[in-house]
Design a protein around this motif. Structure first.
Motif: not given
Length: 417
Positions: A207-213, A351-356, A372-383
Motif C-alpha cells: 500500500a501507499i500510505a495515506g497522508i494527513t496534514r 523479497h518481502r511485502r512492505m508499505a510505502s 502496484a509497485m516494487i521497490f529496489v534497495p537504495c544505499v542507506d535509504g538516502r533519497s
C-alpha cells in the motif's frame, strides 16, 4: 539474477548515467519539470524509446508515452514507468530507475522477439515531484482524471500551469483520462533502509500510505522575558513543545504495530521570535502517514484529546485541530501483488511485502486501473539528496521482476476477463 532473463544491466547503467547527466550546471542532480533541462531529458527519452521499438506521443496531460503495439490492441494496455523529473539538488535514481526499467522491459521483449497480446506502454509522468506550481503528480492526476481544474491557473516562474503543460506538448483542456489501461506497474527505489538492512532484493508494495496534514495554533501571550514571573506566563512555545513531544510519542506507539505509520512535526513557526519576548503564538503543521486508515483515525482522535489535556495543564489556549489535507491509503491490487511475488521467485529475487511511506504516481493510477509497485534497495535509504544511490545490479534485478510480471500479466489479465 536468473540467467534466463534478457535484462541487460549494462544498458540500464548507461541509461541512468546518460539521463542523470542532463542536469543544471553545478547542481547534481537537478532536472525539474517545466525547465529546459527537463525538456532535454525528454528528448533523450524519446530517442531511447524509438530505439526500443516504441512509437512516442505526449498525451493531453503532458505525459511522455512510448507505445509498443500488441497483437490484440483491443485488449488494452499494460503500462509501466515512473517519472524523470527531480527535486532540486537530488534525484539521480528517484523516478529515473522506474522509467529506465520500463525502457529495458521493452528492449528485452524486442531482443526475445516477443510481442505481447496487450499493448505495452512505457510512461514518463509529468511533474511527479513538487513543481514550480507548488503541486505534484500533475501527469498521473491528469491521466486518472483527478487533476483539479483550478490548478491550471496556478503560477510559477512567470507561467501558469496551463502554459506549462502546453510548453511540454500537452493539451491542458484536452481529454487525458484513460479507460483502456488494464494494469500499471511502477519500479522505484525504496527511499528507506529496510531492504538494505534486511539484505533483500525487492519490496512488493502492499500500500501507499495515506497522508494527513494537521495544523495546530497555540495562542499564548507576549510578555517581557526578563520581568514576567515564570508562574504567570502564557508561553506558547513550551505548550507547543509538549504537543510536539506528544506527536512523537503517539507516532512511535502506532509505528510499533503491524502496519506502517509515521508522524512528523514538519513546520514550526513562532512569533514574535525575539530573544527578550515570551513567545505569543506558535503554528505547528503535522505530517502523518498511515498504511491503514484506522491507524490515522486513531492518531487524530488521540492527538485531539492529548492537545486538550496539554492546554488544560499549561493554561495556554490551543485552537481545534485543523485538517489541512487528508488522503486515504492506496492498497496495491491483490492480484498484481501475487503476480509480483511469483515474478520475484522466477527472477531469483529475495523479497518481502512492505508499505510505502512516500507518495507515488501509482496512487493516482490506482483510481483507473489495477496498480502496484516494487521497490529496489537504495544505499542507506538516502533519497532526495545528491548522495542518493542504487546499484545497477539491484535495478536490473528489479527490471527482471518487472519483465516477468508483465509477461505473466499478458496472459493472466485475459484469464480474469
Amino acid at each position: 539474477m536468473n540467467s534466463n532473463s534478457s535484462i541487460n544491466a549494462d544498458r540500464i547503467g548507461a541509461d541512468i548515467d546518460a539521463l542523470s547527466a542532463i542536469t543544471e550546471p553545478g547542481r547534481p542532480w537537478t532536472r525539474r519539470a517545466f525547465t529546459p533541462m527537463f525538456l532535454e531529458g525528454r528528448k533523450w527519452l524519446e530517442h531511447a524509446l524509438h530505439e526500443a521499438g516504441a512509437v512516442t506521443q505526449i498525451d493531453a496531460a503532458g505525459n511522455l508515452i512510448g507505445v509498443v503495439p500488441g497483437k490484440h490492441p483491443e485488449l488494452g494496455s499494460i503500462m509501466v514507468g515512473s517519472h524523470s523529473d527531480t527535486v532540486p539538488d537530488g534525484g539521480r535514481f528517484d523516478g529515473i530507475a522506474g522509467v529506465v526499467a520500463g525502457l529495458e522491459v521493452a528492449r528485452a521483449l524486442r531482443d526475445q522477439g516477443m510481442v505481447l497480446d496487450h499493448t505495452l506502454e512505457i510512461v514518463d509522468f509529468l511533474a511527479e515531484e513538487v513543481s514550480i506550481f507548488g503541486v505534484s503528480c500533475i501527469g498521473s492526476r491528469g491521466m486518472s482524471g483527478t487533476r483539479p481544474a483550478e490548478w491550471l491557473a496556478r503560477t510559477g516562474d512567470g507561467l501558469t500551469l496551463e502554459q506549462g503543460i502546453s510548453q511540454v506538448g500537452g493539451k491542458p483542456h484536452g481529454q487525458a483520462q484513460r479507460d483502456d489501461i488494464r494494469a500499471f506497474l511502477e519500479l522505484h527505489i525504496e527511499q528507506g533502509p529496510v531492504l538494505q538492512d534486511e539484505e533483500l532484493d525487492v519490496g512488493v508494495v502492499t500500500a501507499i500510505a495515506g497522508i494527513t496534514r494537521i495544523e495546530i495554533i497555540v495562542e499564548g501571550r507576549a510578555d517581557h522575558a526578563g520581568t514576567t514571573p515564570m508562574t504567570l506566563r502564557k508561553d506558547a512555545l513550551t505548550t507547543a513543545a509538549w504537543i510536539a513531544l506528544g506527536v512523537e510519542e503517539l507516532g512511535k506507539a502506532l509505528a510499533s504495530g503491524e502496519h506502517h505509520f509515521a508522524a512528523t512535526v514538519g513546520e514550526f513557526e513562532m512569533t514574535p521570535n525575539a530573544a527578550n519576548v515570551v513567545p505569543a503564538r506558535v503554528r505547528i503543521l503535522i505530517d502523518a502517514r498511515a498504511e491503514q486508515r484506522d491507524d490515522m483515525e486513531r492518531f487524530v482522535d488521540e492527538l485531539d484529546r492529548g492537545v486538550a489535556a496539554i492546554s488544560a495543564k499549561t493554561g495556554v489556549p490551543v485552537s481545534p485541530l485543523r485538517i489541512v489535507s487528508d488522503n486515504n491509503p492506496t492498497p496495491g491490487d491483490a492480484m498484481l501483488l501475487d503476480v509480483l511475488d511469483a515474478a520475484c521467485e522466477t527472477a531469483g529475487a529475495r523479497h518481502r511485502r512492505m508499505a510505502s511511506g512516500a507518495g507515488h504516481d501509482t496512487a493516482w493510477m490506482a483510481r483507473i486501473t489495477k496498480a502496484a509497485m516494487i521497490f529496489v534497495p537504495c544505499v542507506d535509504g538516502r533519497s532526495h539528496s545528491p548522495d542518493e544511490f542504487a546499484t545497477t545490479q539491484d535495478i536490473a534485478l528489479g527490471a527482471a521482476v518487472l519483465l516477468d510480471a508483465v509477461v505473466a500479466l499478458d496472459k493472466k489479465l485475459q484469464e480474469t476477463d
